[in-house]
Every structure is written in C-alpha cells, then in structure tokens.
Design a protein around this motif. Structure first.
Motif, PDB file in Angstrom:
ATOM      1  N   LEU A 179       1.001  -1.323  -0.098  1.00  0.00           N
ATOM      2  CA  LEU A 179      -0.486   0.328  -0.041  1.00  0.00           C
ATOM      3  C   LEU A 179       0.744   1.132   0.239  1.00  0.00           C
ATOM      4  O   LEU A 179       0.921   2.070  -0.691  1.00  0.00           O
ATOM      5  CB  LEU A 179      -0.891  -0.235   1.028  1.00  0.00           C
ATOM      6  CG  LEU A 179      -1.614   1.358   1.211  1.00  0.00           C
ATOM      7  CD1 LEU A 179      -2.970   1.005  -0.146  1.00  0.00           C
ATOM      8  CD2 LEU A 179      -2.972   1.452   2.736  1.00  0.00           C
ATOM      9  N   ALA A 180       2.207   1.484   0.693  1.00  0.00           N
ATOM     10  CA  ALA A 180       2.867   2.739   1.273  1.00  0.00           C
ATOM     11  C   ALA A 180       3.193   2.518  -0.290  1.00  0.00           C
ATOM     12  O   ALA A 180       3.523   3.917  -0.979  1.00  0.00           O
ATOM     13  CB  ALA A 180       4.052   2.463   2.320  1.00  0.00           C
ATOM     14  N   ASP A 181       3.664   1.777  -1.134  1.00  0.00           N
ATOM     15  CA  ASP A 181       4.343   1.983  -1.899  1.00  0.00           C
ATOM     16  C   ASP A 181       4.093   2.615  -3.055  1.00  0.00           C
ATOM     17  O   ASP A 181       4.292   3.182  -3.757  1.00  0.00           O
ATOM     18  CB  ASP A 181       5.421   0.994  -3.044  1.00  0.00           C
ATOM     19  CG  ASP A 181       6.162  -0.232  -1.644  1.00  0.00           C
ATOM     20  OD1 ASP A 181       7.002   1.007  -1.336  1.00  0.00           O
ATOM     21  OD2 ASP A 181       7.284  -0.925  -2.062  1.00  0.00           O
ATOM     22  N   THR A 182       2.608   2.237  -3.359  1.00  0.00           N
ATOM     23  CA  THR A 182       1.943   2.428  -4.343  1.00  0.00           C
ATOM     24  C   THR A 182       1.193   3.709  -3.940  1.00  0.00           C
ATOM     25  O   THR A 182       1.421   4.587  -5.348  1.00  0.00           O
ATOM     26  CB  THR A 182       0.595   1.709  -4.185  1.00  0.00           C
ATOM     27  OG1 THR A 182       0.984  -0.064  -5.096  1.00  0.00           O
ATOM     28  CG2 THR A 182      -0.559   1.977  -5.949  1.00  0.00           C
ATOM     29  N   ALA A 183       0.526   4.491  -2.730  1.00  0.00           N
ATOM     30  CA  ALA A 183       0.162   5.541  -2.688  1.00  0.00           C
ATOM     31  C   ALA A 183       1.795   6.047  -2.279  1.00  0.00           C
ATOM     32  O   ALA A 183       1.401   7.386  -3.095  1.00  0.00           O
ATOM     33  CB  ALA A 183      -0.199   5.417  -0.988  1.00  0.00           C
ATOM     34  N   ALA A 184       3.009   6.399  -2.507  1.00  0.00           N
ATOM     35  CA  ALA A 184       4.184   6.995  -2.913  1.00  0.00           C
ATOM     36  C   ALA A 184       4.330   7.168  -4.177  1.00  0.00           C
ATOM     37  O   ALA A 184       4.432   8.399  -4.452  1.00  0.00           O
ATOM     38  CB  ALA A 184       5.322   6.369  -1.603  1.00  0.00           C
ATOM     39  N   ARG A 185       4.357   6.321  -4.545  1.00  0.00           N
ATOM     40  CA  ARG A 185       4.604   6.237  -5.845  1.00  0.00           C
ATOM     41  C   ARG A 185       3.651   7.352  -6.809  1.00  0.00           C
ATOM     42  O   ARG A 185       4.136   8.124  -7.830  1.00  0.00           O
ATOM     43  CB  ARG A 185       4.055   4.936  -6.938  1.00  0.00           C
ATOM     44  CG  ARG A 185       4.852   4.767  -8.559  1.00  0.00           C
ATOM     45  CD  ARG A 185       4.548   3.530  -8.723  1.00  0.00           C
ATOM     46  NE  ARG A 185       4.772   3.755 -10.136  1.00  0.00           N
ATOM     47  CZ  ARG A 185       4.865   2.669 -11.383  1.00  0.00           C
ATOM     48  NH1 ARG A 185       4.224   1.520 -10.453  1.00  0.00           N
ATOM     49  NH2 ARG A 185       4.683   2.698 -12.394  1.00  0.00           N
ATOM     50  N   PHE A 186       2.344   7.306  -6.489  1.00  0.00           N
ATOM     51  CA  PHE A 186       1.478   8.201  -7.616  1.00  0.00           C
ATOM     52  C   PHE A 186       0.728   9.510  -6.623  1.00  0.00           C
ATOM     53  O   PHE A 186       0.204   9.971  -7.181  1.00  0.00           O
ATOM     54  CB  PHE A 186      -0.165   6.795  -7.065  1.00  0.00           C
ATOM     55  CG  PHE A 186       0.661   6.527  -8.448  1.00  0.00           C
ATOM     56  CD1 PHE A 186       0.433   6.365  -9.854  1.00  0.00           C
ATOM     57  CD2 PHE A 186       0.253   4.531  -8.009  1.00  0.00           C
ATOM     58  CE1 PHE A 186       0.762   5.324 -11.072  1.00  0.00           C
ATOM     59  CE2 PHE A 186       1.054   4.018  -8.829  1.00  0.00           C
ATOM     60  CZ  PHE A 186       0.876   4.452 -10.485  1.00  0.00           C
ATOM     61  N   PHE A 187       0.651   9.406  -5.610  1.00  0.00           N
ATOM     62  CA  PHE A 187       0.161  10.878  -4.610  1.00  0.00           C
ATOM     63  C   PHE A 187       1.399  10.871  -3.951  1.00  0.00           C
ATOM     64  O   PHE A 187       0.958  12.216  -3.140  1.00  0.00           O
ATOM     65  CB  PHE A 187      -0.807  10.054  -3.531  1.00  0.00           C
ATOM     66  CG  PHE A 187      -1.713   9.127  -4.416  1.00  0.00           C
ATOM     67  CD1 PHE A 187      -2.303   9.518  -5.492  1.00  0.00           C
ATOM     68  CD2 PHE A 187      -2.390   8.133  -4.069  1.00  0.00           C
ATOM     69  CE1 PHE A 187      -3.669   8.677  -6.573  1.00  0.00           C
ATOM     70  CE2 PHE A 187      -2.971   7.175  -4.414  1.00  0.00           C
ATOM     71  CZ  PHE A 187      -3.642   8.177  -6.054  1.00  0.00           C
ATOM     72  N   GLY A 188       2.959  10.902  -3.674  1.00  0.00           N
ATOM     73  CA  GLY A 188       4.429  11.444  -3.378  1.00  0.00           C
ATOM     74  C   GLY A 188       3.663  11.702  -1.462  1.00  0.00           C
ATOM     75  O   GLY A 188       3.894  11.959  -0.837  1.00  0.00           O
ATOM     76  N   ALA A 189       2.461  10.633  -0.960  1.00  0.00           N
ATOM     77  CA  ALA A 189       1.424   9.963   0.197  1.00  0.00           C
ATOM     78  C   ALA A 189       2.872   8.820   0.930  1.00  0.00           C
ATOM     79  O   ALA A 189       3.421   8.634   0.298  1.00  0.00           O
ATOM     80  CB  ALA A 189       0.562   9.300   0.483  1.00  0.00           C
ATOM     81  N   ALA A 190       2.916   9.594   1.750  1.00  0.00           N
ATOM     82  CA  ALA A 190       4.285   8.871   3.274  1.00  0.00           C
ATOM     83  C   ALA A 190       3.045   8.447   4.377  1.00  0.00           C
ATOM     84  O   ALA A 190       1.770   8.839   4.901  1.00  0.00           O
ATOM     85  CB  ALA A 190       4.598  10.199   4.263  1.00  0.00           C
ATOM     86  N   ILE A 191       2.449   6.869   4.466  1.00  0.00           N
ATOM     87  CA  ILE A 191       1.678   5.580   5.666  1.00  0.00           C
ATOM     88  C   ILE A 191       2.728   5.144   6.279  1.00  0.00           C
ATOM     89  O   ILE A 191       3.440   4.219   5.479  1.00  0.00           O
ATOM     90  CB  ILE A 191       1.630   4.933   4.177  1.00  0.00           C
ATOM     91  CG1 ILE A 191       0.461   5.529   3.282  1.00  0.00           C
ATOM     92  CG2 ILE A 191       0.083   4.390   5.486  1.00  0.00           C
ATOM     93  CD1 ILE A 191      -0.556   4.690   2.508  1.00  0.00           C
ATOM     94  N   GLU A 192       2.635   5.669   7.350  1.00  0.00           N
ATOM     95  CA  GLU A 192       3.490   4.824   8.478  1.00  0.00           C
ATOM     96  C   GLU A 192       2.591   3.575   9.154  1.00  0.00           C
ATOM     97  O   GLU A 192       1.492   3.606   8.636  1.00  0.00           O
ATOM     98  CB  GLU A 192       3.980   5.658   9.523  1.00  0.00           C
ATOM     99  CG  GLU A 192       3.640   5.284  10.643  1.00  0.00           C
ATOM    100  CD  GLU A 192       3.740   6.238  12.138  1.00  0.00           C
ATOM    101  OE1 GLU A 192       4.334   5.857  13.169  1.00  0.00           O
ATOM    102  OE2 GLU A 192       3.268   7.363  12.324  1.00  0.00           O
ATOM    103  N   PHE A 193       3.217   2.814   9.301  1.00  0.00           N
ATOM    104  CA  PHE A 193       2.824   1.728   9.617  1.00  0.00           C
ATOM    105  C   PHE A 193       2.412   1.845  10.928  1.00  0.00           C
ATOM    106  O   PHE A 193       3.739   1.535  11.999  1.00  0.00           O
ATOM    107  CB  PHE A 193       4.269   0.646   9.470  1.00  0.00           C
ATOM    108  CG  PHE A 193       3.674  -0.885  10.344  1.00  0.00           C
ATOM    109  CD1 PHE A 193       2.231  -1.641   9.339  1.00  0.00           C
ATOM    110  CD2 PHE A 193       3.824  -2.321  11.518  1.00  0.00           C
ATOM    111  CE1 PHE A 193       1.942  -3.280  10.171  1.00  0.00           C
ATOM    112  CE2 PHE A 193       3.254  -3.225  11.801  1.00  0.00           C
ATOM    113  CZ  PHE A 193       2.817  -3.946  11.025  1.00  0.00           C
ATOM    114  N   GLY A 194       0.996   1.104  11.280  1.00  0.00           N
ATOM    115  CA  GLY A 194       0.800   1.417  12.376  1.00  0.00           C
ATOM    116  C   GLY A 194       0.055   0.107  13.598  1.00  0.00           C
ATOM    117  O   GLY A 194      -0.064   0.106  14.934  1.00  0.00           O
TER     118      GLY A 194
END
Length: 225
Positions: A179-194
C-alpha cells in the motif's frame, strides 16, 4: 521594565490558559462492527496510558455501549454530511468542559468516520490521518481508493495504517509495504505502519496511539477550489 512586565504577563496567561485537547482522526475504511472495535481499542489504549479520551463517533448509530474506560458521543446528527473543518473545531470547543469520563474533562478527541468525511472535517486541523483498515479481500484496494479520494479532495499526504485482520505482524508489514509503495508512487503519500489490532500488537498500541496525537489547529486553512 514595561516590556519585561508585559512579557511576564503574557507568559503567565499562556501558563494558566486551559490546554486544548489533542486530536486523533481515525478513518474507518470498513463500515462494520470490527472497524468500531478497532477504534475503541485505540481509545482504550489511550485511557490505559493515562489520557482521557472522548470518542466522537460518526460511524452511524449503534446500540453497543462504549467501554467504561472512555467517553463516547454519537455525533452523526450533530455533525451532518457537508460539515467542514471549522464546524468540527467549533463542535469540539463546545464540548470542552461539558463531557467527562468520570476523571475530568477529556484531553483527547478521537473522531472516527468514513475516511473522506473525516478528511472534510479535519482538513487544515490534522496533519495525519490514521486508517483502520483490512488486508484481506478488497481491503487494500479499498484503502488505496480512499487515500486517492482524500488526496484529490484535500491534498492529504500523511497517513498511518492499523490493520484489523492481518493475523501476524509480518503479514501486516507486507500489506503495508504494498500500500505504502503504491501511494508514494502515485500521490507522494507517506504511510506509517501502525501495527495490527490483535494480541500481536496489544502492548504496542498505547505507545503508538500517544505518538499519533496532534494539536488541533486554531484556524483551519481555507479550502482549495
């Protein structure tokens, strides 16, 4: 002399000014009982850590009473569809001093809602949204689509994921990476693992929940059109 006295007075006002509650936005990517259970687990973890949480519940009406460790308010009718960040900030301010869990007024406002509705309410108030999500079935695809909607509507780029059904920390980490790799690639989003909402991460949850708290901004930024 006058300037020093004025600075001292300002410092005293800040010292004795009531502290604003912290904010924890919780986006439930699934609309069933397990999503609410995940939200309640986070509220309970904060209570165990010595905080006084108030769960602002926008997940729809439920007959299930909240655990006794924290206060809950059914806010679905009080913050109707279309409410924005300024409405939410005023709503939280109106609750201060009037809602108590038996130990005193709340010091953390957890607002739980569908992710896009949550983004509408916290744009300009929150820097990061915690997503309570699933890994199985269409869980990751659904979470990704909700991240896309929040990004397009309000430009959110910072998230944290808590998985409900991963079964193990390793499985949750693998799902998080996809999820994090895809979101970073397309939206520049940073997703922390919770982590995961199960026995695997039960002891970690309180520490993580404290780390996710953020101050409520006094003035939401203007919405982009």
């Amino acid at each position: 002399m006058f300037e020093a006295a004025r600075d001292q007075a300002a410092g005293l006002r800040r010292l004795f000014q009531p502290k604003q509650p912290s904010l924890l936005p919780l986006g439930c990517t699934v609309g069933d009982a397990s999503g609410r259970a995940g939200v309640e687990a986070i509220a309970g973890a904060l209570a165990r850590a010595g905080r006084r949480p108030l769960l602002v519940d926008l997940l729809g009406r439920t007959n299930r009473p909240p655990p006794s460790s924290f206060a809950r308010i059914d806010a679905d009718a009080l913050l109707p569809e279309g409410a924005q960040a300024r409405d939410f900030a005023r709503f939280v301010e109106s609750l201060e001093g009037s809602v108590s869990d038996g130990r005193g007024a709340f010091d953390v406002a957890l607002v739980a809602a569908d992710p896009l509705r949550l983004a509408d309410l916290t744009a300009g108030l929150a820097e990061r949204i915690v997503l309570v999500a699933r890994t199985r079935g269409d869980g990751l695809a659904r979470t990704y689509s909700q991240i896309k909607a929040m990004h397009l509507a309000h430009g959110f780029r910072a998230y944290c994921t808590v998985f409900l059904d991963a079964g193990s920390r390793a499985a949750a980490l693998a799902s998080h990476r996809r999820l994090a790799d895809t979101a970073a690639r397309f939206f520049g989003a940073a997703i922390e693992f919770g982590g995961t909402h199960d026995a695997v991460d039960a002891e970690r949850l309180a520490d993580d929940a404290l780390r996710w708290l953020q101050p409520i901004a006094a003035r939401p930024r203007a919405q982009a059109h």
